[in-house]
Motif scaffolding. Structure first.
Motif, PDB file in Angstrom:
ATOM      1  N   GLU A 128     -18.613  69.184 -17.246  1.00 51.91           N
ATOM      2  CA  GLU A 128     -19.515  69.282 -16.189  1.00 51.91           C
ATOM      3  C   GLU A 128     -18.862  69.175 -14.908  1.00 51.91           C
ATOM      4  N   ALA A 129     -19.639  69.520 -13.912  1.00 45.84           N
ATOM      5  CA  ALA A 129     -18.881  69.498 -12.389  1.00 45.84           C
ATOM      6  C   ALA A 129     -18.409  68.142 -12.410  1.00 45.84           C
ATOM      7  N   GLY A 130     -17.100  68.089 -11.935  1.00 38.67           N
ATOM      8  CA  GLY A 130     -16.526  66.623 -11.486  1.00 38.67           C
ATOM      9  C   GLY A 130     -15.959  65.704 -12.760  1.00 38.67           C
ATOM     10  N   GLN A 131     -15.951  66.359 -13.852  1.00 36.64           N
ATOM     11  CA  GLN A 131     -15.437  65.884 -15.033  1.00 36.64           C
ATOM     12  C   GLN A 131     -14.417  66.670 -15.815  1.00 36.64           C
ATOM     13  N   ILE A 132     -13.354  66.033 -16.515  1.00 32.68           N
ATOM     14  CA  ILE A 132     -12.285  66.447 -17.279  1.00 32.68           C
ATOM     15  C   ILE A 132     -12.410  65.791 -18.645  1.00 32.68           C
ATOM     16  N   ALA A 133     -12.073  66.519 -19.718  1.00 32.84           N
ATOM     17  CA  ALA A 133     -12.104  65.803 -20.979  1.00 32.84           C
ATOM     18  C   ALA A 133     -11.055  66.892 -21.802  1.00 32.84           C
ATOM     19  N   GLY A 134     -10.894  66.270 -23.105  1.00 33.05           N
ATOM     20  CA  GLY A 134      -9.996  66.983 -24.073  1.00 33.05           C
ATOM     21  C   GLY A 134      -9.317  66.145 -25.012  1.00 33.05           C
ATOM     22  N   LYS A 135      -8.371  66.766 -25.671  1.00 35.44           N
ATOM     23  CA  LYS A 135      -7.622  66.318 -26.690  1.00 35.44           C
ATOM     24  C   LYS A 135      -6.026  66.398 -26.403  1.00 35.44           C
ATOM     25  N   ALA A 136      -5.580  65.322 -26.153  1.00 36.10           N
ATOM     26  CA  ALA A 136      -4.015  65.140 -26.175  1.00 36.10           C
ATOM     27  C   ALA A 136      -3.348  65.290 -27.544  1.00 36.10           C
ATOM     28  N   PRO A 137      -2.223  65.513 -27.703  1.00 35.80           N
ATOM     29  CA  PRO A 137      -1.563  65.785 -28.983  1.00 35.80           C
ATOM     30  C   PRO A 137      -2.164  64.608 -30.041  1.00 35.80           C
ATOM     31  N   CYS A 138      -2.278  63.582 -29.502  1.00 34.29           N
ATOM     32  CA  CYS A 138      -2.749  62.409 -30.386  1.00 34.29           C
ATOM     33  C   CYS A 138      -4.106  61.803 -30.174  1.00 34.29           C
ATOM     34  N   ASN A 139      -4.669  61.618 -28.949  1.00 32.48           N
ATOM     35  CA  ASN A 139      -5.830  61.092 -28.558  1.00 32.48           C
ATOM     36  C   ASN A 139      -6.796  61.939 -27.893  1.00 32.48           C
ATOM     37  N   SER A 140      -8.053  61.674 -27.888  1.00 25.82           N
ATOM     38  CA  SER A 140      -8.980  62.208 -26.781  1.00 25.82           C
ATOM     39  C   SER A 140      -8.945  61.578 -25.692  1.00 25.82           C
ATOM     40  N   PHE A 141      -9.237  62.151 -24.334  1.00 22.95           N
ATOM     41  CA  PHE A 141      -9.164  61.621 -23.163  1.00 22.95           C
ATOM     42  C   PHE A 141     -10.468  62.251 -22.389  1.00 22.95           C
ATOM     43  N   SER A 142     -10.531  61.522 -21.208  1.00 22.15           N
ATOM     44  CA  SER A 142     -11.734  62.180 -20.337  1.00 22.15           C
ATOM     45  C   SER A 142     -11.487  61.289 -18.931  1.00 22.15           C
ATOM     46  N   GLY A 143     -11.989  61.892 -17.880  1.00 25.74           N
ATOM     47  CA  GLY A 143     -11.842  61.276 -16.715  1.00 25.74           C
ATOM     48  C   GLY A 143     -12.337  62.061 -15.610  1.00 25.74           C
ATOM     49  N   PRO A 144     -12.670  61.594 -14.290  1.00 25.74           N
ATOM     50  CA  PRO A 144     -13.407  62.332 -13.186  1.00 25.74           C
ATOM     51  C   PRO A 144     -12.470  63.355 -12.698  1.00 25.74           C
ATOM     52  N   LEU A 145     -12.683  64.582 -12.397  1.00 28.19           N
ATOM     53  CA  LEU A 145     -12.128  65.532 -11.407  1.00 28.19           C
ATOM     54  C   LEU A 145     -12.513  65.249  -9.776  1.00 28.19           C
ATOM     55  N   THR A 146     -11.660  65.031  -9.051  1.00 28.44           N
ATOM     56  CA  THR A 146     -12.074  64.373  -7.756  1.00 28.44           C
ATOM     57  C   THR A 146     -11.654  65.213  -6.688  1.00 28.44           C
ATOM     58  N   ALA A 147     -11.265  66.430  -6.863  1.00 30.99           N
ATOM     59  CA  ALA A 147     -10.829  67.503  -5.813  1.00 30.99           C
ATOM     60  C   ALA A 147     -11.554  68.872  -5.971  1.00 30.99           C
ATOM     61  N   ASP A 148     -11.807  69.587  -4.997  1.00 30.76           N
ATOM     62  CA  ASP A 148     -12.625  70.821  -5.218  1.00 30.76           C
ATOM     63  C   ASP A 148     -11.508  72.005  -5.460  1.00 30.76           C
ATOM     64  N   PHE A 149     -11.675  72.957  -6.151  1.00 28.65           N
ATOM     65  CA  PHE A 149     -10.851  73.920  -6.625  1.00 28.65           C
ATOM     66  C   PHE A 149     -10.471  74.538  -5.188  1.00 28.65           C
ATOM     67  N   PRO A 150      -9.164  75.149  -5.012  1.00 20.44           N
ATOM     68  CA  PRO A 150      -8.117  74.853  -5.803  1.00 20.44           C
ATOM     69  C   PRO A 150      -7.307  73.874  -5.697  1.00 20.44           C
ATOM     70  N   ALA A 151      -7.764  72.636  -5.060  1.00 23.32           N
ATOM     71  CA  ALA A 151      -7.078  71.433  -5.475  1.00 23.32           C
ATOM     72  C   ALA A 151      -7.442  71.109  -6.811  1.00 23.32           C
ATOM     73  N   PHE A 152      -6.476  70.298  -7.134  1.00 27.21           N
ATOM     74  CA  PHE A 152      -6.941  69.479  -8.551  1.00 27.21           C
ATOM     75  C   PHE A 152      -6.339  68.157  -8.351  1.00 27.21           C
ATOM     76  N   GLU A 153      -7.397  67.127  -8.515  1.00 27.49           N
ATOM     77  CA  GLU A 153      -6.940  65.732  -8.589  1.00 27.49           C
ATOM     78  C   GLU A 153      -7.790  64.778  -9.595  1.00 27.49           C
ATOM     79  N   THR A 154      -7.284  64.280 -10.205  1.00 25.61           N
ATOM     80  CA  THR A 154      -8.233  63.478 -11.086  1.00 25.61           C
ATOM     81  C   THR A 154      -8.053  62.066 -10.894  1.00 25.61           C
ATOM     82  N   GLY A 155      -9.279  61.327 -11.288  1.00 23.02           N
ATOM     83  CA  GLY A 155      -9.271  60.038 -11.125  1.00 23.02           C
ATOM     84  C   GLY A 155      -8.531  59.158 -12.281  1.00 23.02           C
ATOM     85  N   PRO A 156      -8.667  57.996 -12.649  1.00 22.17           N
ATOM     86  CA  PRO A 156      -8.245  57.366 -13.916  1.00 22.17           C
ATOM     87  C   PRO A 156      -8.609  58.145 -15.210  1.00 22.17           C
TER      88      PRO A 156
END
Length: 130
Positions: A52-80
């Motif tokens: 959803e807008a403002g969120q990232i998620a996925g699967k790293a090679p071992c673990n699932s992850f999620s967090g906020p996306l805090t910048a507007d495209f084309p900038a890319f910045e995640t929160g914790p």
């Protein structure tokens, strides 16, 4: 009256703006598969999604992850980024992948390829999964 209209527009305008996440990065069902990390081919499965807008998620090679996306495209910045804590043989790759997401500052999307990069030359290249 004029002051009221100015104040009302200042309240409404930020709510109308969007980072474009679903449009730019594909719909919420698009899964991006990591293909290269800093110029090296990646054979382990690592994915990135924008559920959803403002969120990232996925699967790293071992673990699932999620967090906020805090910048507007084309900038890319995640929160914790929060991740599960399972061990596997690909923990070094996982650390590099999650650090790359954390350090990325720019995103480009072109013909089904998502590239995240920063000024230091680090890159993560993803292909839209079929």
């Amino acid at each position: 009256m004029r002051m009221f209209l100015i104040l009302a527009s200042l309240v409404v305008l930020p709510q109308c703006q969007s980072d474009g996440t679903p449009d730019v990065y594909g719909d919420s069902g698009t899964t991006w598969q990591l293909t290269t990390l800093n110029g090296e081919a990646v054979t382990a499965r690592a994915t990135l999604m924008f559920p959803e807008a403002g969120q990232i998620a996925g699967k790293a090679p071992c673990n699932s992850f999620s967090g906020p996306l805090t910048a507007d495209f084309p900038a890319f910045e995640t929160g914790p980024i929060a991740a599960t804590r399972m061990a596997c043989p690909d923990l070094a790759l996982e650390t590099a992948f999650l650090n790359g997401l954390d350090q990325a500052t720019t995103a480009t999307v072109d013909a089904g390829i998502l590239t995240l990069s920063n000024d230091s030359g680090a890159t993560l290249v993803f292909k839209a999964a079929d």
